[in-house]
Scaffold this motif. Structure first.
Motif, PDB file in Angstrom:
ATOM      1  N   ALA A 174     -83.161 -96.797 -25.777  1.00 39.43           N
ATOM      2  CA  ALA A 174     -81.865 -96.856 -25.329  1.00 39.43           C
ATOM      3  C   ALA A 174     -81.595 -98.195 -24.457  1.00 39.43           C
ATOM      4  O   ALA A 174     -80.578 -98.677 -24.158  1.00 39.43           O
ATOM      5  CB  ALA A 174     -81.251 -95.673 -24.394  1.00 39.43           C
ATOM      6  N   GLY A 175     -82.671 -99.148 -24.152  1.00 42.19           N
ATOM      7  CA  GLY A 175     -82.604-100.167 -23.617  1.00 42.19           C
ATOM      8  C   GLY A 175     -83.252-100.299 -22.372  1.00 42.19           C
ATOM      9  O   GLY A 175     -83.107-101.418 -21.560  1.00 42.19           O
ATOM     10  N   ALA A 176     -84.100 -99.238 -21.964  1.00 41.97           N
ATOM     11  CA  ALA A 176     -84.679 -99.617 -20.554  1.00 41.97           C
ATOM     12  C   ALA A 176     -85.778-100.533 -20.732  1.00 41.97           C
ATOM     13  O   ALA A 176     -86.630-100.642 -21.522  1.00 41.97           O
ATOM     14  CB  ALA A 176     -85.419 -98.268 -20.025  1.00 41.97           C
ATOM     15  N   THR A 177     -85.866-101.552 -19.742  1.00 37.27           N
ATOM     16  CA  THR A 177     -86.721-102.610 -19.928  1.00 37.27           C
ATOM     17  C   THR A 177     -87.902-102.437 -18.724  1.00 37.27           C
ATOM     18  O   THR A 177     -88.863-102.932 -18.873  1.00 37.27           O
ATOM     19  CB  THR A 177     -86.081-103.935 -19.500  1.00 37.27           C
ATOM     20  N   THR A 178     -87.697-101.370 -17.702  1.00 37.14           N
ATOM     21  CA  THR A 178     -88.907-100.931 -16.755  1.00 37.14           C
ATOM     22  C   THR A 178     -88.811 -99.537 -16.976  1.00 37.14           C
ATOM     23  O   THR A 178     -87.594 -98.644 -16.810  1.00 37.14           O
ATOM     24  CB  THR A 178     -88.555-101.371 -15.354  1.00 37.14           C
ATOM     25  N   ILE A 179     -89.955 -98.803 -17.008  1.00 31.09           N
ATOM     26  CA  ILE A 179     -89.966 -97.468 -16.817  1.00 31.09           C
ATOM     27  C   ILE A 179     -90.549 -97.014 -15.759  1.00 31.09           C
ATOM     28  O   ILE A 179     -91.973 -97.554 -15.583  1.00 31.09           O
ATOM     29  CB  ILE A 179     -90.825 -96.780 -18.280  1.00 31.09           C
ATOM     30  N   ASN A 180     -90.349 -96.301 -14.884  1.00 31.02           N
ATOM     31  CA  ASN A 180     -90.877 -95.928 -13.583  1.00 31.02           C
ATOM     32  C   ASN A 180     -91.322 -94.539 -13.824  1.00 31.02           C
ATOM     33  O   ASN A 180     -90.444 -93.639 -14.128  1.00 31.02           O
ATOM     34  CB  ASN A 180     -89.684 -96.209 -12.472  1.00 31.02           C
ATOM     35  N   LEU A 181     -92.806 -94.314 -13.254  1.00 28.07           N
ATOM     36  CA  LEU A 181     -93.163 -93.099 -13.413  1.00 28.07           C
ATOM     37  C   LEU A 181     -93.471 -92.332 -11.867  1.00 28.07           C
ATOM     38  O   LEU A 181     -94.642 -92.802 -11.474  1.00 28.07           O
ATOM     39  CB  LEU A 181     -94.380 -92.679 -14.256  1.00 28.07           C
ATOM     40  N   PRO A 182     -92.500 -91.845 -11.208  1.00 29.90           N
ATOM     41  CA  PRO A 182     -92.826 -91.438  -9.563  1.00 29.90           C
ATOM     42  C   PRO A 182     -93.719 -90.178  -9.578  1.00 29.90           C
ATOM     43  O   PRO A 182     -93.611 -89.421 -10.359  1.00 29.90           O
ATOM     44  CB  PRO A 182     -91.305 -91.121  -9.243  1.00 29.90           C
ATOM     45  N   ASP A 183     -94.490 -90.287  -8.592  1.00 30.60           N
ATOM     46  CA  ASP A 183     -95.033 -89.103  -8.022  1.00 30.60           C
ATOM     47  C   ASP A 183     -94.266 -88.653  -6.973  1.00 30.60           C
ATOM     48  O   ASP A 183     -94.641 -88.828  -5.787  1.00 30.60           O
ATOM     49  CB  ASP A 183     -96.501 -89.350  -7.778  1.00 30.60           C
ATOM     50  N   THR A 184     -93.102 -88.042  -7.319  1.00 28.23           N
ATOM     51  CA  THR A 184     -92.057 -88.019  -6.363  1.00 28.23           C
ATOM     52  C   THR A 184     -92.489 -87.006  -5.295  1.00 28.23           C
ATOM     53  O   THR A 184     -91.929 -87.163  -4.005  1.00 28.23           O
ATOM     54  CB  THR A 184     -90.921 -87.237  -6.920  1.00 28.23           C
ATOM     55  N   VAL A 185     -93.485 -85.941  -5.445  1.00 29.30           N
ATOM     56  CA  VAL A 185     -93.473 -84.973  -4.385  1.00 29.30           C
ATOM     57  C   VAL A 185     -95.336 -85.264  -3.827  1.00 29.30           C
ATOM     58  O   VAL A 185     -95.611 -84.652  -3.008  1.00 29.30           O
ATOM     59  CB  VAL A 185     -93.459 -83.650  -4.624  1.00 29.30           C
ATOM     60  N   GLY A 186     -95.890 -86.563  -4.177  1.00 31.22           N
ATOM     61  CA  GLY A 186     -96.923 -86.871  -3.500  1.00 31.22           C
ATOM     62  C   GLY A 186     -98.115 -85.794  -3.989  1.00 31.22           C
ATOM     63  O   GLY A 186     -98.956 -85.409  -3.334  1.00 31.22           O
ATOM     64  N   TYR A 187     -98.030 -85.239  -5.158  1.00 34.41           N
ATOM     65  CA  TYR A 187     -98.924 -84.122  -5.489  1.00 34.41           C
ATOM     66  C   TYR A 187    -100.148 -84.734  -6.261  1.00 34.41           C
ATOM     67  O   TYR A 187    -101.293 -83.828  -6.230  1.00 34.41           O
ATOM     68  CB  TYR A 187     -98.178 -83.281  -6.481  1.00 34.41           C
TER      69      TYR A 187
ATOM     70  N   HIS B 239     -95.401 -91.157  -3.440  1.00 33.48           N
ATOM     71  CA  HIS B 239     -95.202 -90.791  -2.311  1.00 33.48           C
ATOM     72  C   HIS B 239     -96.287 -90.182  -1.643  1.00 33.48           C
ATOM     73  O   HIS B 239     -97.484 -90.049  -2.377  1.00 33.48           O
ATOM     74  CB  HIS B 239     -94.028 -89.720  -2.174  1.00 33.48           C
ATOM     75  N   ASN B 240     -96.385 -90.136  -0.552  1.00 35.81           N
ATOM     76  CA  ASN B 240     -97.627 -90.082   0.412  1.00 35.81           C
ATOM     77  C   ASN B 240     -98.065 -88.641   0.884  1.00 35.81           C
ATOM     78  O   ASN B 240     -98.798 -88.701   1.940  1.00 35.81           O
ATOM     79  CB  ASN B 240     -97.560 -91.198   1.468  1.00 35.81           C
ATOM     80  N   ASP B 241     -97.324 -87.714   0.360  1.00 34.21           N
ATOM     81  CA  ASP B 241     -97.522 -86.292   0.954  1.00 34.21           C
ATOM     82  C   ASP B 241     -99.024 -85.917   1.042  1.00 34.21           C
ATOM     83  O   ASP B 241     -99.463 -85.127   2.306  1.00 34.21           O
ATOM     84  CB  ASP B 241     -96.813 -85.308  -0.098  1.00 34.21           C
ATOM     85  N   LEU B 242    -100.151 -86.395   0.254  1.00 31.96           N
ATOM     86  CA  LEU B 242    -101.389 -86.025   0.252  1.00 31.96           C
ATOM     87  C   LEU B 242    -102.137 -87.204   0.803  1.00 31.96           C
ATOM     88  O   LEU B 242    -103.462 -87.355   0.753  1.00 31.96           O
ATOM     89  CB  LEU B 242    -101.904 -85.548  -0.820  1.00 31.96           C
TER      90      LEU B 242
END
Ligand code: KIV
Ligand code: ZN
Length: 519
Positions: free
Chosen positions: A164-177, A207-210
């Motif tokens: 669809a046109g994304a030039t950066t794909i971000n893969l978050p570890d949103t909950v720091g798991y 994220h830094n939960d652990l």
């Protein structure tokens, strides 16, 4: 954004993920100050905010976008048309800008939060990315909670977003798991399985939960990621985001191990940017915080101090100067050895022949037991005075009267100091009771000093707690410390400044005595 293979893009989100976690929001002026400092630091992309969230956020994103010259401004948007329009409009004045749009992809988020099918979510993402591309050709798409997303779904979503046109794909570890090996294997699988992945930069947002945020981000670089999202001082939701200073220094120091990777971060600006963010966000940096904590370059144990004095690299992998601190600090405490005392005295200009090391060391230990931490002027005093006691003090607090209140009350202080057999009295106003008090004391003593820090702590608990005030003052380029202890914090404040001024006077008289006697 194009990049060389060895360049890691530093994407700072202090003003978005960091700010959203603060108890108070930052003013437009404060956000601008932070953005300009991040630009000076060499940050490639600055996430300036979430423009749809409030008028104030929209306006600060707009103002920052206009002010930035080198860093690329970026704004956050859900996969919702009006969010994307808000970013497009807020950042329109910038020469280049990025729209960052995101949607959750893990089962728990898709089912319980979004309450949609995964197919719907893919469709929303595709529409959002295409819409964002109508504003800019720099579009980042994030799979929120990628760390817990089934890998097949993750690969499907990434492929669709790039198409669809994304030039950066971000893969978050949103909950720091995730753990480092696990996270790098997710990144490696996406890199290997998604056919069009070469058309986008892969980014991570941990994220830094652990406590794994920095380790996970670095492990992702080894799997092929080339953008790290992070915050200054590790600010951010809950336990915070990956800390900018940690990844930047790890990449710099361990570049060889990481295959020659590098960033644009000007490491000498780290300390001052950290201090600015901490001050404006009212988020103190823990003393043991890696890279920017006040103890990060301090050596307390006698063995460590001895080693560092022989060769810094025995216990220092980085120099404090490399991140913009003035120099390492040796804490002179009862654990310090003779070598340390000798070196401090040498720095103060004394030769071995000026003193008997065994004698001064024995006196130093006694003082350290009493005081906890010993400062360089204390050491000087030990050299020339047999008694380091209040009797040596030039100024003593005799009487103190402070008036303060709400509304139009002008804070006023009256202080009487005892100087030898005489007393001196002065009254002053100030912008608060402590300011009024400090105006009186500096006028009474005539010692020019600038307050550089003021800290108040409670010793003990409840009604019996003693207020301890610690101040440092700058007198002719040297820093002097003073401490006051009282059940009344105003009195403790007065005692702390008087103590600092007495330390200045003591140091002056030592130097005068040396000049007169030639020793
Ligand atoms: O933690 C997260 O997933 C986020 C996204 C908005 C990138 O902050
Ligand atoms: Zn986040």
């Amino acid at each position: 954004m194009t990049q060389a293979d060895d360049h890691v893009i530093i994407f700072d989100t202090t003003l978005r993920d960091g700010e959203q976690a603060l108890p108070q929001s930052l003013s437009m002026r404060q956000k601008m100050q932070i953005a300009l400092a991040l630009e000076e630091l060499g940050v490639d992309v600055i996430e300036t905010g979430f423009p749809i969230s409030s008028r104030g956020d929209f306006e600060s994103c707009e103002a920052i976008a206009k002010a930035l010259k080198r860093s690329v401004p970026c704004g956050l948007a859900r996969c919702v048309e009006k969010d994307i329009d808000a970013v497009g409009e807020a950042l329109a004045a910038a020469e280049r800008f990025r729209i960052h749009t995101f949607i959750a992809t893990s089962d728990i988020h898709v089912q319980d939060k979004l309450r949609r099918s995964f197919d719907d979510v893919v469709e929303m993402a595709v529409k959002a990315v295409a819409h964002a591309r109508s504003y800019t050709d720099d579009v980042e798409f994030s799979c929120e909670d990628a760390g817990r997303t089934p890998i097949d779904n993750l690969c499907r979503m990434v492929e669709a977003a790039i198409r669809a046109g994304a030039t950066t794909i971000n893969l978050p570890d949103t909950v720091g798991y995730t753990l480092p090996a696990e996270f790098s294997s997710i990144i490696a699988t996406v890199m290997n399985r998604v056919p069009n992945i070469d058309q986008a930069v892969v980014s991570v947002h941990c994220h830094n939960d652990l406590g794994m945020a920095t380790a996970n981000s670095l492990s992702a670089l080894q799997a092929g990621a080339r953008q790290i999202e992070c915050c200054m001082n590790g600010l951010g939701e809950r336990a915070g985001n990956c800390s900018l200073e940690e990844v930047a220094m790890a990449i710099k120091l361990r570049s060889k191990y990481l295959g020659g990777l590098r960033t644009n971060i000007v490491s000498q600006n780290i300390a001052r940017t950290s201090a600015l963010v901490s001050k404006l966000c009212h988020e103190p940096v823990p003393s043991h915080k890696a890279i920017v904590g006040s103890n990060a370059f301090s050596h307390s144990s006698g063995i460590h101090q001895d080693g560092v004095l022989k060769n810094r690299e025995t216990y220092e992998i980085l120099t404090p100067e490399s991140v913009g601190f003035k120099g390492n600090t040796m804490h002179m405490t009862a654990r310090s050895g003779r070598h340390m005392i000798r070196s401090c005295l040498k720095n103060l200009g004394y030769d071995d022949s000026d003193y008997d090391l065994n004698e001064i060391y024995a006196r130093f230990l006694k003082l350290a037991d009493r005081k906890g931490q010993v400062f360089d002027y204390d050491l000087e005093a030990l050299l020339f005075f047999t008694k380091l006691d209040e009797e040596d003090d030039k100024y003593h607090l005799d009487i103190l009267n402070v008036m303060s209140g709400s509304g139009d009350t002008v804070p006023t202080a009256t202080v009487r100091l005892r100087v030898g057999k005489r007393t001196r009295t002065e009254s002053s106003i100030g912008n608060g009771p402590v300011d009024a008090l400090y105006n009186c004391i500096t006028r009474l003593t005539g010692v020019k000093c600038k307050l550089t820090s003021y800290d108040i702590t409670a010793n003990g608990a409840g009604m019996d707690a003693l207020g301890q005030v610690d101040v440092t003052v700058d007198h002719e380029g040297r820093i002097f410390h003073g401490m006051g202890l009282s059940t009344d914090v105003i009195e403790a404040s007065a005692l702390a400044l008087i103590h600092a001024i007495n330390n200045i006077e003591r140091s002056k008289s030592i130097h005068q005595k040396r000049r007169l006697t030639g020793v």
